[in-house]
Design an enzyme around this catalytic site. Structure first.
Site, PDB file in Angstrom:
ATOM      1  N   ASP A 152      53.671  44.186  36.945  1.00  6.35           N
ATOM      2  CA  ASP A 152      52.639  44.185  35.902  1.00  6.35           C
ATOM      3  C   ASP A 152      52.172  45.622  35.709  1.00  6.35           C
ATOM      4  O   ASP A 152      51.520  46.184  36.588  1.00  6.35           O
ATOM      5  CB  ASP A 152      51.472  43.293  36.314  1.00  6.35           C
ATOM      6  CG  ASP A 152      50.529  42.984  35.157  1.00  6.35           C
ATOM      7  OD1 ASP A 152      50.358  43.873  34.294  1.00  6.35           O
ATOM      8  OD2 ASP A 152      49.970  41.882  35.125  1.00  6.35           O
ATOM      9  N   ILE A 156      45.959  45.930  38.556  1.00  7.75           N
ATOM     10  CA  ILE A 156      44.798  45.052  38.711  1.00  7.75           C
ATOM     11  C   ILE A 156      44.033  45.032  37.396  1.00  7.75           C
ATOM     12  O   ILE A 156      43.438  46.023  36.986  1.00  7.75           O
ATOM     13  CB  ILE A 156      43.882  45.539  39.847  1.00  7.75           C
ATOM     14  CG1 ILE A 156      44.661  45.662  41.158  1.00  7.75           C
ATOM     15  CG2 ILE A 156      42.721  44.560  40.036  1.00  7.75           C
ATOM     16  CD1 ILE A 156      43.846  46.256  42.298  1.00  7.75           C
ATOM     17  N   HIS A 157      44.035  43.875  36.744  1.00  5.14           N
ATOM     18  CA  HIS A 157      43.317  43.718  35.475  1.00  5.14           C
ATOM     19  C   HIS A 157      42.804  42.286  35.435  1.00  5.14           C
ATOM     20  O   HIS A 157      42.821  41.574  36.446  1.00  5.14           O
ATOM     21  CB  HIS A 157      44.229  44.025  34.283  1.00  5.14           C
ATOM     22  CG  HIS A 157      45.433  43.158  34.199  1.00  5.14           C
ATOM     23  ND1 HIS A 157      45.541  42.104  33.323  1.00  5.14           N
ATOM     24  CD2 HIS A 157      46.579  43.157  34.927  1.00  5.14           C
ATOM     25  CE1 HIS A 157      46.708  41.503  33.496  1.00  5.14           C
ATOM     26  NE2 HIS A 157      47.360  42.114  34.457  1.00  5.14           N
ATOM     27  N   GLY A 158      42.317  41.873  34.278  1.00  7.70           N
ATOM     28  CA  GLY A 158      41.655  40.573  34.193  1.00  7.70           C
ATOM     29  C   GLY A 158      42.467  39.407  34.716  1.00  7.70           C
ATOM     30  O   GLY A 158      41.978  38.594  35.505  1.00  7.70           O
TER      31      GLY A 158
END
Length: 302
Positions: A152, A156-158
């Site tokens: 990804d 670190i995201h939503g």
């Protein structure tokens, strides 16, 4: 009024601005930037820079929520433009208050005071309680480590901080990236984005391989996050036995081609994916836990 720059996932920021303009009329000092699914952080940073340059003085930046890609990019942008201030919690009520000249702290107080139930509210059972999102997740040192892997570009995201963390019952996020290890700005953004109670490791591929093989994560449930498959190839070359690999998000680049809605690959990516496949690793595409996992390798032949 203060200049405002609104940043969100999708068209939420633009829609919020348009809704406010229905009440207040044109708001020339407010601009909106949207983070699209095909964009990476560098793409969003370029959009923010363009919008920033259009203001006559530094704007306040409002992002949709803490820990998402818009917020992480805003933190990176602030490192080059320390004069700006960033706030999470973008909403119609907040923009409306700020656009009418209300100071930031007072605007947030107004939003809090005006939020809550409307009309009649049914009585709740006295034994009913809401789990705390701040509850620290405990590890069980009597069990072996359990690993998951996700490619990804947003790291670190939503989606990772909420859906995947909860669905996999994670205790640790492990970001493996040789460049980020050298960047204090990006490390700070990742630490800010990491959910409360979840441990965070930011490692080079060699460092991650050394720690995984040394069984340093006994009793933990770990999600390994990388931006591209070449990082995973390096882990395999360093003797790491990886589980199935979730190919979640790889943004469009000049030399890439789209193989799924959220995945675009270059020739280098394809070579790395074939390496992983030839070493017996299962690869699947799944953006969010609610979606059905799809076998990834056939997508490369489209």
């Amino acid at each position: 009024m203060q200049n405002l720059l609104l940043i969100s996932h999708g068209n939420y920021a633009k829609a919020t601005l348009e809704s406010c303009q229905m009440i207040l009329g044109p708001l020339k000092q407010v601009k909106a930037v949207e983070f699209k699914q095909t964009m990476n952080q560098d793409d969003l940073l370029a959009e923010i820079e363009t919008a920033y340059a259009s203001f006559d003085s530094a704007p306040i930046i409002l992002v949709d929520f803490k820990g998402g890609t818009p917020g992480n990019c805003a933190i990176r942008f602030q490192a080059k433009h320390p004069e700006i201030r960033i706030y999470a919690g973008l909403s119609f009520a907040l923009v409306l208050a700020l656009a009418t000249g209300t100071p930031v702290d007072e605007a947030f107080n107004q939003v809090q005071a005006s939020s809550g139930a409307l009309g009649s509210t049914p009585n709740l059972d006295k034994n009913t309680s809401t789990p705390s999102s701040n509850k620290k997740i405990e590890t069980n040192n009597n069990n072996p480590a359990k690993f998951f892997v996700r490619i990804d570009e947003r790291l670190i995201h939503g989606q990772v901080a909420t859906m995947w963390t909860n669905a996999l019952k994670l205790t640790r996020l492990m970001v493996v990236d040789d460049d980020i290890v050298k960047s204090n700005i990006q490390k700070t953004a990742l630490k800010t984005a990491c959910p409360h109670g979840i441990h965070l490791s930011i490692l080079t591929s060699k460092g991650a391989a050394k720690r995984i093989k040394a069984n340093n994560y006994h009793g933990q449930t770990v999600l390994i996050l990388v931006k591209n498959p070449l990082v995973l190839q390096r882990l395999v070359e360093n003797g790491v036995a990886l589980p199935a690999i979730n190919v979640g998000n790889m943004s469009t680049k000049d030399s890439s081609r789209q193989v799924a809605k959220s995945v675009a690959v270059t020739a280098e990516d394809i070579a790395a994916f074939k390496f992983l496949d030839q070493h017996g690793l299962k690869l699947y595409h799944q953006m969010v836990p609610a979606e059905t996992a799809e076998d990834f390798m056939p997508l490369l032949d489209k």
